[in-house]
Design a protein around this motif. Structure first.
Motif, PDB file in Angstrom:
ATOM      1  N   ARG A  12     -17.489  17.673   1.563  1.00 37.28           N
ATOM      2  CA  ARG A  12     -17.832  16.908   2.755  1.00 37.28           C
ATOM      3  C   ARG A  12     -18.147  15.464   2.390  1.00 37.28           C
ATOM      4  O   ARG A  12     -17.759  14.524   3.090  1.00 37.28           O
ATOM      5  N   ARG A  13     -18.879  15.275   1.271  1.00 40.04           N
ATOM      6  CA  ARG A  13     -19.224  13.918   0.833  1.00 40.04           C
ATOM      7  C   ARG A  13     -17.959  13.129   0.485  1.00 40.04           C
ATOM      8  O   ARG A  13     -17.830  11.958   0.839  1.00 40.04           O
ATOM      9  N   LYS A  14     -17.023  13.787  -0.210  1.00 36.40           N
ATOM     10  CA  LYS A  14     -15.774  13.112  -0.577  1.00 36.40           C
ATOM     11  C   LYS A  14     -14.972  12.750   0.666  1.00 36.40           C
ATOM     12  O   LYS A  14     -14.382  11.670   0.752  1.00 36.40           O
ATOM     13  N   LYS A  15     -14.974  13.671   1.636  1.00 34.59           N
ATOM     14  CA  LYS A  15     -14.249  13.407   2.878  1.00 34.59           C
ATOM     15  C   LYS A  15     -14.858  12.229   3.612  1.00 34.59           C
ATOM     16  O   LYS A  15     -14.148  11.352   4.119  1.00 34.59           O
ATOM     17  N   ASP A  16     -16.198  12.193   3.653  1.00 36.58           N
ATOM     18  CA  ASP A  16     -16.883  11.085   4.315  1.00 36.58           C
ATOM     19  C   ASP A  16     -16.627   9.765   3.589  1.00 36.58           C
ATOM     20  O   ASP A  16     -16.426   8.720   4.230  1.00 36.58           O
ATOM     21  N   ASP A  17     -16.635   9.818   2.252  1.00 41.58           N
ATOM     22  CA  ASP A  17     -16.371   8.606   1.468  1.00 41.58           C
ATOM     23  C   ASP A  17     -14.958   8.096   1.732  1.00 41.58           C
ATOM     24  O   ASP A  17     -14.737   6.890   1.885  1.00 41.58           O
ATOM     25  N   ASN A  18     -14.003   9.009   1.770  1.00 36.51           N
ATOM     26  CA  ASN A  18     -12.611   8.623   2.035  1.00 36.51           C
ATOM     27  C   ASN A  18     -12.466   8.009   3.425  1.00 36.51           C
ATOM     28  O   ASN A  18     -11.716   7.044   3.610  1.00 36.51           O
ATOM     29  N   MET A  19     -13.179   8.569   4.400  1.00 36.32           N
ATOM     30  CA  MET A  19     -13.106   8.042   5.759  1.00 36.32           C
ATOM     31  C   MET A  19     -13.689   6.633   5.825  1.00 36.32           C
ATOM     32  O   MET A  19     -13.132   5.754   6.480  1.00 36.32           O
ATOM     33  N   ARG A  20     -14.792   6.413   5.119  1.00 34.39           N
ATOM     34  CA  ARG A  20     -15.396   5.072   5.103  1.00 34.39           C
ATOM     35  C   ARG A  20     -14.451   4.063   4.454  1.00 34.39           C
ATOM     36  O   ARG A  20     -14.316   2.930   4.930  1.00 34.39           O
ATOM     37  N   ARG A  21     -13.800   4.467   3.368  1.00 33.22           N
ATOM     38  CA  ARG A  21     -12.857   3.579   2.699  1.00 33.22           C
ATOM     39  C   ARG A  21     -11.702   3.227   3.628  1.00 33.22           C
ATOM     40  O   ARG A  21     -11.265   2.077   3.700  1.00 33.22           O
ATOM     41  N   TYR A  22     -11.212   4.236   4.337  1.00 34.28           N
ATOM     42  CA  TYR A  22     -10.115   4.007   5.274  1.00 34.28           C
ATOM     43  C   TYR A  22     -10.546   3.056   6.386  1.00 34.28           C
ATOM     44  O   TYR A  22      -9.828   2.108   6.733  1.00 34.28           O
ATOM     45  N   GLU A  23     -11.726   3.300   6.947  1.00 32.27           N
ATOM     46  CA  GLU A  23     -12.208   2.470   8.044  1.00 32.27           C
ATOM     47  C   GLU A  23     -12.423   1.031   7.597  1.00 32.27           C
ATOM     48  O   GLU A  23     -12.151   0.084   8.350  1.00 32.27           O
ATOM     49  N   ASN A  24     -12.902   0.853   6.359  1.00 38.27           N
ATOM     50  CA  ASN A  24     -13.097  -0.499   5.838  1.00 38.27           C
ATOM     51  C   ASN A  24     -11.761  -1.229   5.708  1.00 38.27           C
ATOM     52  O   ASN A  24     -11.632  -2.396   6.087  1.00 38.27           O
ATOM     53  N   LEU A  25     -10.764  -0.533   5.140  1.00 36.16           N
ATOM     54  CA  LEU A  25      -9.450  -1.151   4.976  1.00 36.16           C
ATOM     55  C   LEU A  25      -8.798  -1.401   6.326  1.00 36.16           C
ATOM     56  O   LEU A  25      -8.182  -2.452   6.546  1.00 36.16           O
ATOM     57  N   GLU A  26      -8.946  -0.466   7.244  1.00 36.64           N
ATOM     58  CA  GLU A  26      -8.386  -0.636   8.585  1.00 36.64           C
ATOM     59  C   GLU A  26      -8.969  -1.873   9.253  1.00 36.64           C
ATOM     60  O   GLU A  26      -8.245  -2.661   9.876  1.00 36.64           O
ATOM     61  N   SER A  27     -10.276  -2.064   9.100  1.00 38.70           N
ATOM     62  CA  SER A  27     -10.926  -3.224   9.705  1.00 38.70           C
ATOM     63  C   SER A  27     -10.385  -4.524   9.108  1.00 38.70           C
ATOM     64  O   SER A  27     -10.113  -5.488   9.830  1.00 38.70           O
ATOM     65  N   VAL A  28     -10.215  -4.545   7.782  1.00 36.76           N
ATOM     66  CA  VAL A  28      -9.701  -5.736   7.112  1.00 36.76           C
ATOM     67  C   VAL A  28      -8.299  -6.074   7.617  1.00 36.76           C
ATOM     68  O   VAL A  28      -7.980  -7.226   7.926  1.00 36.76           O
ATOM     69  N   MET A  29      -7.460  -5.053   7.751  1.00 35.66           N
ATOM     70  CA  MET A  29      -6.078  -5.293   8.157  1.00 35.66           C
ATOM     71  C   MET A  29      -5.976  -5.719   9.610  1.00 35.66           C
ATOM     72  O   MET A  29      -5.116  -6.526   9.980  1.00 35.66           O
ATOM     73  N   LYS A  30      -6.861  -5.195  10.441  1.00 40.67           N
ATOM     74  CA  LYS A  30      -6.791  -5.526  11.863  1.00 40.67           C
ATOM     75  C   LYS A  30      -7.440  -6.873  12.194  1.00 40.67           C
ATOM     76  O   LYS A  30      -7.116  -7.480  13.214  1.00 40.67           O
ATOM     77  N   THR A  31      -8.356  -7.332  11.366  1.00 38.54           N
ATOM     78  CA  THR A  31      -9.011  -8.620  11.644  1.00 38.54           C
ATOM     79  C   THR A  31      -8.292  -9.791  10.982  1.00 38.54           C
ATOM     80  O   THR A  31      -8.515 -10.945  11.367  1.00 38.54           O
ATOM     81  N   ARG A  32      -7.430  -9.517   9.998  1.00 31.19           N
ATOM     82  CA  ARG A  32      -6.698 -10.610   9.344  1.00 31.19           C
ATOM     83  C   ARG A  32      -5.703 -11.226  10.323  1.00 31.19           C
ATOM     84  O   ARG A  32      -4.900 -10.539  10.944  1.00 31.19           O
ATOM     85  N   ARG A  33      -5.764 -12.514  10.463  1.00 31.20           N
ATOM     86  CA  ARG A  33      -4.818 -13.259  11.282  1.00 31.20           C
ATOM     87  C   ARG A  33      -4.463 -14.566  10.572  1.00 31.20           C
ATOM     88  O   ARG A  33      -5.306 -15.138   9.870  1.00 31.20           O
ATOM     89  N   ALA A  34      -3.244 -15.020  10.772  1.00 32.67           N
ATOM     90  CA  ALA A  34      -2.837 -16.288  10.173  1.00 32.67           C
ATOM     91  C   ALA A  34      -3.692 -17.420  10.738  1.00 32.67           C
ATOM     92  O   ALA A  34      -3.786 -17.586  11.953  1.00 32.67           O
ATOM     93  N   THR A  35      -4.317 -18.162   9.851  1.00 37.20           N
ATOM     94  CA  THR A  35      -5.175 -19.278  10.251  1.00 37.20           C
ATOM     95  C   THR A  35      -4.458 -20.596  10.002  1.00 37.20           C
ATOM     96  O   THR A  35      -4.017 -20.866   8.883  1.00 37.20           O
ATOM     97  N   ARG A  36      -4.341 -21.389  11.060  1.00 41.24           N
ATOM     98  CA  ARG A  36      -3.643 -22.672  10.924  1.00 41.24           C
ATOM     99  C   ARG A  36      -4.570 -23.867  11.113  1.00 41.24           C
ATOM    100  O   ARG A  36      -4.152 -25.006  10.926  1.00 41.24           O
TER     101      ARG A  36
END
Length: 223
Positions: A12-36
């Motif tokens: 369960r701990r490993k599953k929770d850790d994996n989910m947190r890692r996924y959510e962190n990466l998902e957030s990074v990818m969704k908030t990245r935008r080209a800045t001009r």
């Protein structure tokens, strides 16, 4: 019973850790935008950039040949000189740093140095490394110049994306730019013909929110 309970808790701990890692990466990818539009008063150091690159070069590459090179530009005068050959884009001048990413058009020359380092670092036995060199030289020797060029460009894309995602995770905004005169850039800095400038990555702090972007739905992208 106790051991089974502990095993379930560990899973369960490993599953929770994996989910947190996924959510962190998902957030990074969704908030990245080209800045001009960058804040010209925000600064980055050479150490800041090198720390990003140290991790970014973990990106995958064909046969691990890592066919990329980087040029880090922090000097304001140099950025101003680059702007006219980069479609006069203001972000070139206002960004805190520019990373020029180059493709190694002779990636096959990395085969022997790579395997020598693998042996030196204790990751491969000498006999195994010699065998790997023979196989890789035979494989890439059959490739045309155009095919090897394509492979190096593909890998540059992977390492470039790693740079901007890592930057986003550290609160650094970015803009990937392919719109510049590559030949003039190469001549401006007297870069060896072996290394082809592919993209400029502007890094810094946005001074206003970028426009929202649209993505096609996944169902429309499946063939």
């Amino acid at each position: 019973m106790f051991q089974q309970t502990e095993k379930r808790k560990e899973r369960r701990r490993k599953k929770d850790d994996n989910m947190r890692r996924y959510e962190n990466l998902e957030s990074v990818m969704k908030t990245r935008r080209a800045t001009r539009k960058f804040d010209p008063n925000f600064h980055l150091t050479e150490t800041d950039i090198h720390q990003l690159l140290e991790v970014a070069i973990e990106a995958p590459s064909t046969s691990n040949l890592q066919p990329w090179k980087f040029q880090v530009i922090l000097d304001q005068e140099t950025k101003e000189n680059i702007r006219p050959i980069a479609l006069d884009q203001a972000q070139v001048e206002d960004a805190a740093a520019i990373i020029a990413v180059f493709a190694d058009t002779q990636l096959e020359k990395n085969i022997i140095p790579l395997q020598e380092k693998m042996v030196k670092d204790g990751h491969m036995a000498s006999a195994e490394a010699k065998d790997k060199v023979m196989r890789d030289e035979a494989y890439y020797g059959k490739k045309t110049k155009r095919e090897r060029h394509h492979l190096s460009l593909f890998d540059v894309g992977a390492v470039t994306m790693s740079i901007v995602l890592l930057a986003e995770s550290k609160g650094i905004d970015s803009c990937i730019m392919g719109g510049f005169d590559q030949r003039t850039y190469q001549e401006m800095f007297s870069i060896d013909e072996r290394y082809e400038p592919v993209v400029l990555v502007a890094l810094g702090k946005r001074r206003e929110e970028p426009h929202p972007t649209t993505r096609f739905p996944v169902k429309d992208l499946l063939l």
